[in-house]
Design a protein around this motif. Sequence first.
Motif, PDB file in Angstrom:
ATOM      1  N   ASP A  94      11.318   3.376  -6.615  1.00 15.18           N
ATOM      2  CA  ASP A  94      10.892   4.751  -5.418  1.00 15.18           C
ATOM      3  C   ASP A  94      11.094   4.145  -4.775  1.00 15.18           C
ATOM      4  N   ALA A  95      10.774   5.024  -3.365  1.00 13.60           N
ATOM      5  CA  ALA A  95      10.948   4.792  -2.198  1.00 13.60           C
ATOM      6  C   ALA A  95       9.752   4.288  -1.696  1.00 13.60           C
ATOM      7  N   VAL A  96       8.937   3.745  -0.552  1.00 15.55           N
ATOM      8  CA  VAL A  96       8.693   4.208   0.351  1.00 15.55           C
ATOM      9  C   VAL A  96       7.855   4.526   1.890  1.00 15.55           C
ATOM     10  N   LEU A  97       7.541   5.551   1.923  1.00 15.70           N
ATOM     11  CA  LEU A  97       7.755   7.217   3.478  1.00 15.70           C
ATOM     12  C   LEU A  97       7.133   6.334   4.880  1.00 15.70           C
ATOM     13  N   LEU A  98       7.488   6.016   5.341  1.00 16.04           N
ATOM     14  CA  LEU A  98       7.266   5.736   6.940  1.00 16.04           C
ATOM     15  C   LEU A  98       6.800   7.303   7.492  1.00 16.04           C
TER      16      LEU A  98
ATOM     17  N   PRO B 283       6.338   9.373  10.966  1.00 17.06           N
ATOM     18  CA  PRO B 283       7.452   9.690  12.261  1.00 17.06           C
ATOM     19  C   PRO B 283       7.370   8.890  13.546  1.00 17.06           C
ATOM     20  N   GLN B 284       6.210   8.080  13.603  1.00 18.25           N
ATOM     21  CA  GLN B 284       6.221   7.022  14.630  1.00 18.25           C
ATOM     22  C   GLN B 284       6.723   5.559  13.727  1.00 18.25           C
ATOM     23  N   GLY B 285       7.496   5.340  12.724  1.00 23.67           N
ATOM     24  CA  GLY B 285       7.581   4.133  11.800  1.00 23.67           C
ATOM     25  C   GLY B 285       6.350   3.356  11.062  1.00 23.67           C
ATOM     26  N   TRP B 286       5.611   3.567  11.056  1.00 29.87           N
ATOM     27  CA  TRP B 286       3.707   2.584  10.347  1.00 29.87           C
ATOM     28  C   TRP B 286       4.542   2.981   9.084  1.00 29.87           C
ATOM     29  N   VAL B 287       3.947   2.294   8.720  1.00 31.79           N
ATOM     30  CA  VAL B 287       4.675   2.254   6.432  1.00 31.79           C
ATOM     31  C   VAL B 287       3.283   3.028   6.041  1.00 31.79           C
ATOM     32  N   ALA B 288       3.810   4.446   5.001  1.00 31.92           N
ATOM     33  CA  ALA B 288       3.192   5.296   5.219  1.00 31.92           C
ATOM     34  C   ALA B 288       2.120   4.465   3.136  1.00 31.92           C
ATOM     35  N   GLU B 289       3.062   5.401   2.668  1.00 30.06           N
ATOM     36  CA  GLU B 289       2.847   4.881   1.096  1.00 30.06           C
ATOM     37  C   GLU B 289       3.779   5.148  -0.063  1.00 30.06           C
ATOM     38  N   GLY B 290       3.831   4.841  -1.014  1.00 28.51           N
ATOM     39  CA  GLY B 290       4.849   5.530  -2.037  1.00 28.51           C
ATOM     40  C   GLY B 290       5.107   6.679  -2.601  1.00 28.51           C
ATOM     41  N   THR B 291       6.285   6.930  -3.648  1.00 28.29           N
ATOM     42  CA  THR B 291       5.904   8.715  -3.575  1.00 28.29           C
ATOM     43  C   THR B 291       4.562   8.990  -4.913  1.00 28.29           C
ATOM     44  N   ILE B 292       4.951   7.743  -5.315  1.00 28.70           N
ATOM     45  CA  ILE B 292       2.925   8.113  -5.845  1.00 28.70           C
ATOM     46  C   ILE B 292       2.384   7.375  -6.331  1.00 28.70           C
ATOM     47  N   TRP B 293       2.571   5.679  -4.959  1.00 23.05           N
ATOM     48  CA  TRP B 293       2.244   4.685  -5.366  1.00 23.05           C
ATOM     49  C   TRP B 293       1.239   4.445  -4.269  1.00 23.05           C
ATOM     50  N   SER B 294      -0.558   3.850  -4.101  1.00 27.08           N
ATOM     51  CA  SER B 294      -0.743   3.344  -2.855  1.00 27.08           C
ATOM     52  C   SER B 294      -0.465   2.176  -2.415  1.00 27.08           C
ATOM     53  N   LEU B 295       0.140   1.892  -1.604  1.00 29.10           N
ATOM     54  CA  LEU B 295       1.199  -0.062  -0.098  1.00 29.10           C
ATOM     55  C   LEU B 295      -0.034  -0.899  -0.809  1.00 29.10           C
ATOM     56  N   CYS B 296      -0.197  -2.095  -1.043  1.00 26.38           N
ATOM     57  CA  CYS B 296      -0.872  -2.997  -0.694  1.00 26.38           C
ATOM     58  C   CYS B 296      -0.167  -4.819  -0.866  1.00 26.38           C
ATOM     59  N   TRP B 297      -0.549  -4.832   0.125  1.00 28.37           N
ATOM     60  CA  TRP B 297      -0.296  -6.410   0.614  1.00 28.37           C
ATOM     61  C   TRP B 297      -1.436  -7.386   1.045  1.00 28.37           C
ATOM     62  N   TRP B 298      -0.957  -8.207   0.498  1.00 23.99           N
ATOM     63  CA  TRP B 298      -1.570  -9.606   1.027  1.00 23.99           C
ATOM     64  C   TRP B 298      -1.706 -10.629   2.509  1.00 23.99           C
ATOM     65  N   GLU B 299      -2.412 -10.820   3.579  1.00 27.65           N
ATOM     66  CA  GLU B 299      -2.511 -11.265   4.833  1.00 27.65           C
ATOM     67  C   GLU B 299      -3.352 -12.117   4.646  1.00 27.65           C
ATOM     68  N   MET B 300      -2.492 -13.848   3.491  1.00 25.56           N
ATOM     69  CA  MET B 300      -3.121 -15.485   3.623  1.00 25.56           C
ATOM     70  C   MET B 300      -4.434 -14.333   1.446  1.00 25.56           C
ATOM     71  N   ASN B 301      -5.299 -14.108   2.088  1.00 27.10           N
ATOM     72  CA  ASN B 301      -6.670 -13.975   0.642  1.00 27.10           C
ATOM     73  C   ASN B 301      -6.790 -12.708   1.251  1.00 27.10           C
ATOM     74  N   LEU B 302      -6.743 -11.784   2.689  1.00 24.25           N
ATOM     75  CA  LEU B 302      -7.074 -10.626   2.776  1.00 24.25           C
ATOM     76  C   LEU B 302      -5.990 -10.024   2.229  1.00 24.25           C
ATOM     77  N   LEU B 303      -6.961  -8.392   1.603  1.00 24.40           N
ATOM     78  CA  LEU B 303      -6.527  -7.685   0.919  1.00 24.40           C
ATOM     79  C   LEU B 303      -6.043  -6.546   2.152  1.00 24.40           C
ATOM     80  N   ALA B 304      -4.811  -5.674   2.663  1.00 27.09           N
ATOM     81  CA  ALA B 304      -4.725  -4.652   3.342  1.00 27.09           C
ATOM     82  C   ALA B 304      -3.532  -4.129   2.691  1.00 27.09           C
ATOM     83  N   ALA B 305      -4.055  -2.753   3.809  1.00 22.18           N
ATOM     84  CA  ALA B 305      -2.988  -1.814   3.135  1.00 22.18           C
ATOM     85  C   ALA B 305      -3.313  -0.766   4.348  1.00 22.18           C
ATOM     86  N   PRO B 306      -2.129   0.817   4.282  1.00 24.02           N
ATOM     87  CA  PRO B 306      -2.014   1.320   5.539  1.00 24.02           C
ATOM     88  C   PRO B 306      -3.610   2.196   5.871  1.00 24.02           C
TER      89      PRO B 306
END
Length: 210
Positions: A109-113, A115-138
């Motif tokens: 899959d591909a992650v779309l940004l 036009p300003q360069g911010w991470v948005a989402e995949g073609t069929i997915w929501s993207l999430c990540w961990w900041e230590m033990n905090l759950l983050a998302a666009p």
Amino acid sequence: MPIHLIETVRVTSHGAPLWNLHLARLRGSCGKLGLGFPTLVPPNGGRERVCRYEIRPDGVELAEREVGSLTPVRLITARVAHKPYPFKTTDRACFAEAKSEADSANVHDAVLLTPQGWVAEGTIWSLCWWEMNLLAAPALALGVLPGIGRARLKALRGHIVERKVTRRALSGVPVFLVNAARGIVEVESWDGERVPRHPETARLAAQFWS
């Protein structure tokens, strides 16, 4: 071509565990778009599958498919820019183009940004990540889809930190994907870089459909 709302629903042996979240999003979308709210019957439990509901002016079209792989995925960053997608509809041209890029690169899959360069989402997915033990998302304000998988994560965790981040800011960060068809899926690599894993991802995955 007319644009229709869609809902993609995972079915397990016990029925559709996230059904109420789907109805809530669909009701909100219909209200904001001035559409009538359709009568939907929840699917019966049984064989693991995905039901796709397409809400048309003349009724609801239902299709079924297999769940799909749950193995960790390889990602690239799409060249095509993300366009706001606040409602789950059949207007998916930028996602189709990004998926074609992924196929050409022999990744999943591909992650779309934006036009300003911010991470948005995949073609069929929501993207999430961990900041230590905090759950983050666009941030939803970027125009990303308020995904049902993301809503389920928020219900499990109580809170998701919304961020505007660049692709570079997520290099070396424990990123994972989620949607309402497959649940939580780990990321193996992104633009050829190995993506580290966070132990809490597996714990969330174990709770996701319960």
